[in-house]
Design an enzyme around this catalytic site. Structure first.
Site, PDB file in Angstrom:
ATOM      1  CB  CYS A  56      45.678  72.781 -11.683  1.00 11.08           C
ATOM      2  SG  CYS A  56      45.963  73.883 -10.288  1.00 11.08           S
ATOM      3  CD  GLU A  69      51.219  67.107  -3.854  1.00  7.22           C
ATOM      4  OE1 GLU A  69      52.318  66.550  -3.859  1.00  7.22           O
ATOM      5  OE2 GLU A  69      50.485  67.191  -4.866  1.00  7.22           O
ATOM      6  CG  HIS A 115      45.882  67.882  -4.773  1.00  7.18           C
ATOM      7  ND1 HIS A 115      46.121  68.800  -5.769  1.00  7.18           N
ATOM      8  CD2 HIS A 115      47.102  67.422  -4.387  1.00  7.18           C
ATOM      9  CE1 HIS A 115      47.430  68.894  -5.963  1.00  7.18           C
ATOM     10  NE2 HIS A 115      48.041  68.069  -5.135  1.00  7.18           N
ATOM     11  CG  ASP A 151      47.628  69.631 -10.162  1.00  4.12           C
ATOM     12  OD1 ASP A 151      47.162  70.776 -10.016  1.00  4.12           O
ATOM     13  OD2 ASP A 151      47.659  68.803  -9.227  1.00  4.12           O
ATOM     14  CB  SER A 152      50.389  72.588  -8.124  1.00  5.58           C
ATOM     15  OG  SER A 152      49.407  71.853  -7.422  1.00  5.58           O
ATOM     16  CB  CYS A 168      41.100  71.212  -5.095  1.00  9.14           C
ATOM     17  SG  CYS A 168      42.866  70.853  -4.992  1.00  9.14           S
TER      18      CYS A 168
HETATM   19  N1  DGL Z   1      45.168  70.477  -7.811  1.00  9.01           N
HETATM   20  C1  DGL Z   1      45.203  71.918  -7.685  1.00  9.01           C
HETATM   21  C2  DGL Z   1      43.797  72.466  -7.837  1.00  9.01           C
HETATM   22  O1  DGL Z   1      42.972  71.786  -8.429  1.00  9.01           O
HETATM   23  C3  DGL Z   1      46.001  72.167  -6.472  1.00  9.01           C
HETATM   24  C4  DGL Z   1      46.180  73.301  -5.838  1.00  9.01           C
HETATM   25  C5  DGL Z   1      47.431  73.764  -5.206  1.00  9.01           C
HETATM   26  O2  DGL Z   1      48.525  73.526  -5.684  1.00  9.01           O
HETATM   27  O3  DGL Z   1      47.223  74.499  -4.249  1.00  9.01           O
HETATM   28  O4  DGL Z   1      43.471  73.574  -7.465  1.00  9.01           O
END
Ligand code: DGL
Length: 300
Positions: A75, A158, A193, A12-13, A191
């Site tokens: 992600c 975050e 997150h 993921d990011s 998302c």
């Molecule tokens: N967890 C990512 C998602 O599901 C995060 C997004 C991001 O980095 O903007 O889209």
């Protein structure tokens, strides 16, 4: 070559994909997991498909020496923007994402309704891609899909902001108000997150609106793919013979920035503490090392 004892790679990011790791650990407790959080380059949700595809390509290339038996793009943004390109780039590697499992779970939650109103909150890029729109309509053509970009949430999460923070409450109230007005039957957290704010979101929407995230469905899908391929740790004939089914899987995390911060915030997503993540400089991703990361079986 990958075998049943190879790790599952999850990426993921940032921290969000740990919500998927949590479900994977519950569903498949014997599996070794290598997690990559691209914390130096998040958010992905404001970037183009070309950029996100290049980032994820670099991460998978970097982790290839681990010989993963499966890669989970945990992600929604990267799944929506890059999954077909990544599958074409790594044809021998089983790669799955989170959008299809999320859409599937939303339809299950909508029950017998022929024309459910389904809300989706997600990053800008995921909304622009219309990936949820397509995945939901493929399953229920008469559904109405209300997609809403909620770009402030990833930076808040975050940043370690909890649901007691007034900024978080305000952001969620503002974002959810139009969806409530549309009378949605189901809300998809598009998302990975967002599940850390799930309780507050559920409170704001009320008990009649189920809130869906793709993590559990995604973990179940990965489990059945591995089972069908005879690659599930603990059930293949070889693993039963060598007694490895009794062993709990490991989790090793790699991040591109601030390992201490990642380690401090990870329990909110995972429910347990983690070992110190390995820091990977983004420069290393551009110039790939011939030997890649240390295999999971060798202590760092
Ligand atoms: N967890 C990512 C998602 O599901 C995060 C997004 C991001 O980095 O903007 O889209």
């Amino acid at each position: 070559m990958a075998s049943y004892s190879s790790p599952i790679v999850v990426l993921d990011s940032g921290l969000g994909g740990l919500t998927v790791v949590r479900e994977l650990q519950t569903a498949l407790p014997d599996e070794d997991i290598a997690y990559f959080g691209d914390t130096a380059r998040l958010p992905y949700g404001s970037k183009t498909a070309a950029t996100v595809t290049r980032f994820v390509d670099q991460i998978i290339t970097f982790l290839l020496p681990l010989q993963p038996k499966h890669v989970v793009i945990a992600c929604n943004t990267a799944t929506a923007l890059a999954l077909p390109a990544l599958r074409a780039r790594f044809p021998m590697l089983p790669i799955s994402g989170v959008v299809e499992p999320g859409a599937k779970a939303a339809i299950v939650a909508a029950g017998a309704k022929h024309c459910p109103a389904i809300g989706v909150i997600a990053t800008d890029a995921t909304v622009r891609s219309k990936a949820y729109d397509r995945a939901i309509h493929r399953r229920r053509s008469l559904a109405t899909v209300w997609q809403l970009p909620t770009p402030i949430l990833v930076p808040l999460i975050e940043d370690g902001r909890t649901t007691s923070d007034p900024l978080v409450k305000l952001a969620l109230q503002q974002y959810l108000a139009p969806l409530v007005k549309h009378g949605i039957d189901v809300l998809v957290l598009g998302c990975t997150h967002y599940p850390v704010y799930r309780e507050l979101i559920e409170q704001m929407l009320g008990a009649s609106v189920p809130v869906i995230d793709s993590a559990r469905q995604c973990a179940q899908d990965v489990g059945s793919r591995l089972r069908n391929a005879g690659m599930l740790r603990g059930t293949s004939p070889a693993s039963v013979a060598d007694g490895s089914s009794a062993q709990r899987g490991s989790l090793r995390c790699y991040v591109t920035d601030d390992p201490q911060r990642f380690q401090r915030l990870a329990p909110r997503f995972l429910g347990v503490e983690i070992d110190a993540p390995v820091w990977v400089s983004p420069d290393e991703l551009y110039v790939q090392r011939p030997n890649g990361p240390v295999p999971l079986s060798v202590p760092a």
